[in-house]
Enzyme design. Structure first.
Site, PDB file in Angstrom:
ATOM      1  N   SER A 156      -5.164  -4.948   0.335  1.00  0.00           N
ATOM      2  CA  SER A 156      -5.478  -6.382   0.357  1.00  0.00           C
ATOM      3  C   SER A 156      -4.264  -7.093   0.925  1.00  0.00           C
ATOM      4  CB  SER A 156      -5.730  -6.887  -1.067  1.00  0.00           C
ATOM      5  OG  SER A 156      -6.748  -6.164  -1.696  1.00  0.00           O
ATOM      6  N   GLU A 157      -4.115  -7.000   2.244  1.00  0.00           N
ATOM      7  CA  GLU A 157      -2.894  -7.553   2.841  1.00  0.00           C
ATOM      8  C   GLU A 157      -2.719  -9.033   2.515  1.00  0.00           C
ATOM      9  OE1 GLU A 157      -4.843  -5.428   4.435  1.00  0.00           O
ATOM     10  OE2 GLU A 157      -3.527  -3.754   4.924  1.00  0.00           O
ATOM     11  N   GLU A 191       0.838  -1.204   0.000  1.00  0.00           N
ATOM     12  CA  GLU A 191       0.000   0.000   0.000  1.00  0.00           C
ATOM     13  C   GLU A 191       0.874   1.256   0.000  1.00  0.00           C
ATOM     14  OE1 GLU A 191      -2.290  -1.031   3.471  1.00  0.00           O
ATOM     15  OE2 GLU A 191      -2.706  -2.947   2.492  1.00  0.00           O
ATOM     16  N   ASP A 211       0.116  -4.912  12.928  1.00  0.00           N
ATOM     17  CA  ASP A 211      -1.240  -5.345  13.287  1.00  0.00           C
ATOM     18  C   ASP A 211      -1.979  -5.934  12.083  1.00  0.00           C
ATOM     19  OD1 ASP A 211      -1.629  -3.257  15.955  1.00  0.00           O
ATOM     20  OD2 ASP A 211      -0.224  -2.715  14.379  1.00  0.00           O
ATOM     21  N   HIS A 238      -2.877  -0.405  15.994  1.00  0.00           N
ATOM     22  CA  HIS A 238      -1.759   0.039  15.158  1.00  0.00           C
ATOM     23  C   HIS A 238      -0.431   0.047  15.917  1.00  0.00           C
ATOM     24  CE1 HIS A 238      -4.670   1.257  12.160  1.00  0.00           C
ATOM     25  NE2 HIS A 238      -3.749   1.769  11.389  1.00  0.00           N
TER      26      HIS A 238
END
Ligand code: TPP
Ligand code: MG
Length: 814
Positions: free
Chosen positions: A522-523, A492, A548, A590
């Site tokens: 879209s990890e 990203e 995370d 996070h």
């Protein structure tokens, strides 16, 4: 591309174009002209082989015997009886370079793809592939006493290699380490099959990306089940494969979108859940394509009970893919007459339904079709069936034999967990770059920075003057980009933004789009496609903006990245680095350090540099290897300069030795071991312990999670006899507990006190303003020394770090 408010606010409706459903019309004359009689007969024969192969397994699983041959197979066998036409049809027109990935139910697909390759390769090539595979061990078993021609030998090789693998034998395609749900044979274009439902959805996209970026021939097919439509990796894979940028931003010459087909072998069921009318809402699966892009993903429903309908559709779709107009979706309807597994009682479907599909059995009807059109006679069919049963029997005899088909010794697995290779470049050609390295603006800017972070008084230099941790990472990245032509990086905000934490600033100017690009959020697919790219032979660096978000890519990290080298018995390499940025200041979702989770999973190398020198030397190390590396970085550290190596961060190339912790400060009374940014409060605590209490503290920075050499830690404990371990992970389950427990055993004789672990509180990570209550603080370290290791004379603890307090927290689960 500027977003024009006038345009996007205009009123209109979306028109969705038609999606074809079962449009194939049989035309024998045409089919005969296209394929010729021999090929049509082969289609029938291949289907028979798959049916018999699965029937044999079914018999072995349910009765421990097939045709008088006894065997007890303990593992799984997800059979595809009924689905043969779909598999054989798909492979009929594929070339060897076309790659198919699959799922837990892939025996038929493996056989179909390999048979198709056997038909397309000449004798010499076939022999050379078989001889070179696993040192010829698989071939040797089928070659002994073999009398037929090379093609017959190759067919037997395929049947045997697959069956021996299912039976976990050393002579199987993956030395028995893949087994029924994972096996594959790359030389014939059969790629990894995945026991994780939908797992091939995003991995295949990476394999297609590899083909596109490196200009390789062929397409990639993700064969997954209809119930996989409910899986995240499938949707993420489709989003990734359908990005506009392939056509709008990438050089035309690259050829457009990655050539990937999402093929759903739609048998209308998951295990017992019915996708049609129960667990899905798509009505006709092919409809889903309409949600992805204006081309509907060229989606189509095809009758998978007719092999020629499937073959024709695959050919048309392949053209689209090769033209860069993908991705493609195929809804290939079929039916598994067999249960999900041999223990399936089929309680979820009626006997009438099974009977109706059995009556229209694709193998019988295709045989009838060929008979009607004069290609096969009854006696041809009979002799073909006999041949198939005989060959299957011979295959089973060989595969169950413990002498001819033994198992690997357990220790063998150790040798394939990592490939441990060094490869400067994965392919030998000029890397595509947009400018000479020396002209890069960031390279020029960094040449003016101080590569040591402290001034003559030991004070940190200003940010503008400092060559920082993020710059060190940049140097490792750009170095490898200019050497390895296959290397790509994405994630990203990786491109124009400069990477979320400015690590990649300067790379946008240096690299064409296809080597550095922004991905969708879209990890799963970011990591999963990295897996597909790497196992296809390219080097990839993918990024998770926050640690995370590993949760979003959990399956990909824990089940895909980590396992393919060993499940393939070392046939595949995984030169994939996953950069994982550990956050702070951004609260509960996070700011978590999840290094312990990675430590727990076999098959991953894991590193966590705490200094600029290490950041560069360790990323260099990761990017020169062929193993998967989870590379933790810290957002607390991106801006820091080097304070340990007086010569500063070298401009040239160097690597930090793998697995070696480093002593940051020498001492004789107490060892403090840290991982990641906890090094800095630990050093402060060490200085205080020395100045206030005269304690001589040794600080060791672990740097590596796996592999890890314990010797330097043991050496230190020999001197000090006392050890405290600190990291930013929450205390419960932190990797430091693992190190502590090992040290208690390895260095028990040297220890004067039990090792003490300090971690973050077992809480949510709170707001930046409250982080001092959460992350390990200097006082926590000093108080822990006082309470649990060595009472400090005249000292009163300012926080509660006693064993009693640990018991209390534990009882409450906090
Ligand atoms: C992620 C994941 N969830 C659940 C399972 C258990 N499981 C194995 S096969 C299967 C059904 C899959 O259905 P489908 O994708 O349609 O493939 P089919 O079995 O019909 O070939 C399930 C739920 C699994 N292997 N992986
Ligand atoms: Mg299904």
């Amino acid at each position: 591309m500027p977003i024009d408010p006038v345009k996007v606010r205009k009123s209109s409706v979306i028109k969705i174009s038609d999606i074809p459903v079962n449009q194939y019309k049989s035309d024998f004359k045409k089919e005969q002209k296209t394929y010729g009689d021999e090929k049509l007969k082969q289609v029938y024969r291949h289907m028979l082989f798959i049916r018999e192969f699965e029937t044999a397994l079914n018999s072995i699983k349910t009765k421990n015997v097939y045709e008088g041959i006894e065997y007890n197979h303990k593992g799984p066998a997800h059979l595809s009886i009924g689905q043969e036409a779909a598999a054989v049809g798909q492979c009929l027109n594929l070339t060897v370079e076309d790659h198919i990935f699959g799922s837990h139910r892939s025996h038929g697909e493996i056989l179909a793809k390999c048979f198709s390759a056997v038909d397309k390769l000449d004798d010499e090539k076939l022999m050379s592939i078989m001889k070179n595979f696993l040192d010829g061990e698989t071939l040797a078993v089928v070659e002994k006493d073999h009398k037929g021609d090379v093609r017959d030998l190759a067919m037997r090789f395929v049947l045997y290699g697959t069956m021996a693998e299912i039976f976990a034998k050393r002579t199987g395609f993956n030395r028995g380490l893949g087994g029924s749900m994972h096996t594959f044979f790359t030389p014939f274009g059969s790629m990894p099959n995945n026991a994780i439902v939908g797992g091939s959805g995003d991995v295949s996209v990476g394999a297609a990306l590899f083909k596109r970026v490196n200009r390789k021939p062929g397409i990639v097919i993700a064969n997954i089940g209809d119930a996989s439509m409910g899986c995240g990796p499938v949707w993420e894979g489709m989003m990734f494969a359908a990005m506009d940028q392939y056509r709008t931003l990438w050089d035309k010459e690259i050829g457009g979108a990655p050539p990937v087909m999402f093929n759903f072998f739609n048998n209308f069921y998951g295990m017992g859940g019915q996708t049609y009318g129960e667990t899905m809402g798509y009505d006709i699966l092919a409809r889903v394509g309409a949600g992805v892009n204006p081309e509907n993903m060229h989606s189509e429903r095809v009758d998978g009970y007719n092999p020629l309908a499937v073959a024709e559709a695959v050919s048309r779709k392949k053209e689209i893919l090769l033209e860069g107009r993908g991705p493609v979706l195929m809804d290939t309807i079929t039916y598994r007459i067999s249960g999900h597994s041999p223990s399936d009682a089929s309680s979820y479907r009626t006997k009438e339904e099974i009977d109706s599909w059995t009556e229209s059995d694709a193998i019988i009807s295709f045989g009838e079709y060929l008979k009607k059109n004069g290609v096969l006679s009854d006696s041809d069919i009979e002799s073909m069936k006999n041949e198939v049963v005989e060959t299957t029997k011979e295959t089973v005899i060989l595969a169950v034999d413990m002498e001819r088909s033994p198992r690997v010794k357990g220790q063998f697995i150790e040798t394939v967990m990592f490939s441990n290779e060094k490869r400067e470049k994965m392919e030998d050609r000029e890397p595509e770059v947009l400018m000479p390295l020396a002209e890069n603006p960031r390279v020029q800017q960094l040449s003016k920075r101080s590569r040591y972070g402290l001034d003559e008084n030991g004070k940190a230099l200003s940010a503008a003057k400092t060559f920082a941790y993020r710059d060190a990472l940049f140097e490792a990245m750009i170095h490898r980009f200019y050497i390895d032509p296959t290397m790509v990086a994405y994630g990203e905000e990786n491109r124009d933004w400069g990477g979320a934490f400015a690590v990649y600033r300067g790379l946008t100017e240096a690299l064409p789009y296809h080597r550095l690009f922004n991905s969708p959020i879209s990890e799963g697919a970011i990591v999963g496609s990295g897996v597909g790219y790497a196992l296809s032979g390219g080097r990839a660096v993918v990024e998770l903006m926050y640690c995370d978000f590993m949760g979003r890519a959990g399956d990909e990290i824990f089940n895909q990245v980590s396992k393919w080298q060993s499940m393939s018995a070392g046939i595949l390499k995984m030169p994939l680095t996953v950069r994982v940025s550990v956050g702070a200041k951004y609260g509960a979702q996070h700011s978590q350090d999840w290094s312990a989770m990675v430590a727990h999973i076999p098959g991953l190398k894991a590193m966590y540099p705490a200094t600029p020198y290490d950041a560069k030397g360790m990323l260099n190390l990761a990017l020169a290897g062929t193993d998967p590396v989870i590379f933790f970085e810290s957002q607390k550290l991106y801006g820091i300069g080097e304070e340990f190596v007086k010569e500063g961060v070298p401009e040239g190339y160097y690597e930090v030795p793998e697995g070696e912790p480093v002593v940051r400060r020498s001492g004789t009374d107490l060892t403090i071991i840290t991982l990641g940014p906890a090094l800095y409060p630990a050093l402060e605590a060490a200085r205080e312990l020395e100045s206030r209490f005269g304690l001589s503290v040794e600080n060791i920075d672990l740097r590596f999670i796996n592999p890890l050499n314990y010797e330097p830690l043991g050496e230190s404990l020999k001197k000090t006899g006392k050890v405290l371990l600190v990291s930013d992970s929450v205390e419960r389950g932190s990797f430091m507990h693992n190190v502590a427990s090992n040290l208690s055993q390895f260095a028990f004789d040297y220890l004067d006190a039990p090792p003490a672990v300090v971690g973050s509180r077992n809480w949510i990570s709170p707001a930046a303003e409250m982080e001092e209550d959460f992350f390990p603080q200097v006082e926590w370290i000093i108080d822990t020394v006082h309470e649990r290791i060595l009472p400090l004379p005249g000292y009163s603890a300012v926080t509660v770090q006693t064993n009693g307090e640990l018991l209390r927290r534990s009882r409450l689960g906090v």
